[in-house]
Design an enzyme around this catalytic site. Structure first.
Site, PDB file in Angstrom:
ATOM      1  N   HIS A 246       0.869  -1.176   0.000  1.00  0.00           N
ATOM      2  CA  HIS A 246       0.000   0.000   0.000  1.00  0.00           C
ATOM      3  C   HIS A 246       0.911   1.232   0.000  1.00  0.00           C
ATOM      4  O   HIS A 246       1.731   1.385   0.918  1.00  0.00           O
ATOM      5  CB  HIS A 246      -0.863   0.041   1.257  1.00  0.00           C
ATOM      6  CG  HIS A 246      -1.986  -0.940   1.280  1.00  0.00           C
ATOM      7  ND1 HIS A 246      -1.810  -2.292   1.146  1.00  0.00           N
ATOM      8  CD2 HIS A 246      -3.330  -0.748   1.428  1.00  0.00           C
ATOM      9  CE1 HIS A 246      -2.994  -2.899   1.216  1.00  0.00           C
ATOM     10  NE2 HIS A 246      -3.929  -1.984   1.377  1.00  0.00           N
ATOM     11  N   GLU A 249      -1.288   6.633  -0.008  1.00  0.00           N
ATOM     12  CA  GLU A 249      -2.744   6.772  -0.027  1.00  0.00           C
ATOM     13  C   GLU A 249      -3.136   8.098   0.619  1.00  0.00           C
ATOM     14  O   GLU A 249      -3.793   8.151   1.657  1.00  0.00           O
ATOM     15  CB  GLU A 249      -3.400   5.589   0.684  1.00  0.00           C
ATOM     16  CG  GLU A 249      -4.884   5.468   0.431  1.00  0.00           C
ATOM     17  CD  GLU A 249      -5.504   4.253   1.088  1.00  0.00           C
ATOM     18  OE1 GLU A 249      -6.732   4.103   0.985  1.00  0.00           O
ATOM     19  OE2 GLU A 249      -4.772   3.457   1.702  1.00  0.00           O
ATOM     20  N   ASP A 344     -10.872  -3.347  -3.206  1.00  0.00           N
ATOM     21  CA  ASP A 344     -10.375  -2.893  -1.910  1.00  0.00           C
ATOM     22  C   ASP A 344     -11.332  -3.290  -0.786  1.00  0.00           C
ATOM     23  O   ASP A 344     -11.563  -4.460  -0.579  1.00  0.00           O
ATOM     24  CB  ASP A 344     -10.120  -1.388  -1.950  1.00  0.00           C
ATOM     25  CG  ASP A 344      -9.040  -0.936  -0.973  1.00  0.00           C
ATOM     26  OD1 ASP A 344      -8.408  -1.795  -0.334  1.00  0.00           O
ATOM     27  OD2 ASP A 344      -8.805   0.285  -0.878  1.00  0.00           O
TER      28      ASP A 344
END
Length: 453
Positions: A246, A249, A344
């Site tokens: 990840h 974000e 997601d």
């Protein structure tokens, strides 16, 4: 022996036994593993008319229309797709919305709410119950393969991975599963990092994480990011594990170039995926182009999560968001960077909605990312591209593979996008599937609101 397509027709003919011709199917070329067959007529939207021959539940041939031998079901030009891939999900978080504290729809609030729910509820039984429900939803929509990130904090990892392993065995042959460890990056600077890498290797998973510190946010407080990435890649190299992270974000964050350079340092080209990468869309054009070129050099694949990032990014009470929160997909693809679309989070503090329907995720992505006009190769973002990244068998129609298909009451891509396709027919191994999303009643006894205060 041509039979017109109808609600009774497929039920009678799609049995998975013997041979059957699905005649005049309209399929996106980007979802055919071997491309359009010679002589098959192409439509302006990038789809092609083909006959699909099934034998004993497998795709035996994809050919130009016109075959007459053997039993056949005439689809009359209806759209036929393979079942799709969701290559970035969070099955361990799914469907806690009714009991988890309110997140306010922000990333920080979601992290806090999820932590509280995890500490209070995430037993093996709870994880398996919610994962099972989420997988039944996915199966009911024709999502045939899922790569899920699993919160793997110290004290939780063994429980979560044990539950995941049990679910992978339970769902084998129905929904393929891959697992990815998810911890803040600084966890790899502790003894837990090596133990986690061993656990992931023992379970055939991927090493992963989020490019922020424990308890922190994207974009700040990670001065030793290069050393931590070096540690992560060293652990991955020792165990021959692929990596899925990840990254960035947030509106302002800068970890992505560090990841790409770490990939090059460790010779991990083609083995790393980065999800989100939201801040890349807000960089000045010249700076963004340089990062994109670096990603292409490093062979990094990206996954964009439009539904969740539109939900979380640029959220301030009383203020309308000013940007979409998605990564610059068109520029990345033009530079040769593989980009997939995925779902997601599902009904959890990071995203209050969703139901495991990758077709719905793709339909929204086309509109959000302007993947239309033309949209000929857009279906690949939920099929062929994630298939190439993950190695899943789903996502394309290929001779010799199981006949796992979706048949739509639609004759063109714009019609696929225009309606929810709630009347789609699912075909598993050449037989009509009765799978449908389960009732929320199965969750009702467990969706108890969190106490106030």
């Amino acid at each position: 022996m041509i039979q017109d397509f109808g609600r009774a027709g497929p039920a009678q003919m799609l049995t998975g036994r013997g041979a059957l011709l699905l005649s005049r199917a309209q399929v996106p070329v980007s979802l055919l593993a071997d491309g359009a067959p010679a002589g098959a007529p192409l439509a302006p939207d990038g789809t092609v008319s083909v006959d699909i021959r099934l034998t004993d539940g497998l795709v035996a041939a994809v050919q130009a229309p016109g075959a007459t031998e053997g039993p056949a079901c005439d689809l009359g030009g209806r759209q036929v797709w393979p079942m799709l891939i969701d290559m970035h999900a969070h099955l361990d978080k799914a469907h806690v919305l009714g009991r988890a504290p309110d997140s306010g729809g922000t990333h920080a609030g979601a992290r806090e709410a999820t932590t509280r729910d995890r500490l209070a509820h995430w037993t093996r039984e709870d994880l398996m119950r919610r994962m099972d429900f989420a997988l039944a939803c996915a199966e009911g929509y024709g999502t045939a393969a899922i790569r899920t990130h699993l919160d793997s904090h110290e004290g939780q990892a063994e429980t979560t991975w044990g539950a995941f392993d049990a679910m992978r065995a339970r769902w084998a042959g129905r929904v393929e599963l891959q697992g990815v460890a998810l911890v803040p990056l600084d966890a790899y600077g502790t003894g837990h990092g090596a133990r986690l890498a061993d656990l992931v290797a023992a379970n055939g998973g991927l090493l992963g994480g989020v490019t922020r510190v424990s308890g922190g946010t994207h974009g700040g407080g990670l001065d030793d990011i290069d050393a931590l990435l070096d540690r992560l890649f060293a652990l991955a190299r020792e165990r021959d594990l692929d990596v899925d992270l990840h990254v960035d974000e947030a509106a302002v964050a800068s970890a992505l170039p560090h990841v790409a350079r770490a990939v090059l340092r460790h010779g991990y080209e083609g083995r790393v995926t980065c999800g989100h990468c939201c801040s890349l869309a807000l960089l000045p054009e010249e700076e963004a182009a340089a990062v994109i070129a670096l990603l292409a050099e490093a062979g990094v694949a990206l996954v964009t999560l439009p539904t969740v990032n539109m939900y979380l990014q640029d959220r301030t009470p009383g203020r309308t968001p000013r940007w979409r929160g998605v990564t610059p997909v068109q520029e990345l693809r033009a530079a040769g960077v593989p980009v997939a679309v995925a779902g997601d989070n599902t009904r959890d503090p990071f995203h209050a909605y969703g139901d495991g329907d990758m077709l719905d995720t793709w339909r929204q992505a086309v509109r959000v990312l302007h993947l239309d006009h033309p949209f000929a190769d857009a279906p690949a973002l939920a099929g062929a591209v994630p298939a190439a990244i993950t190695g899943f068998a789903a996502g394309t129609i290929r001779v010799g593979r199981p006949a796992d298909l979706m048949i739509f009451e639609a004759w063109s891509l714009d019609q696929i996008i225009a309606r929810p396709q709630s009347d789609r027919l699912l075909v598993r191994r050449g037989a009509l599937s009765a799978a449908r999303p389960p009732s929320y009643a199965a969750l009702a006894p467990h969706e108890e609101p969190a106490p106030v205060g």
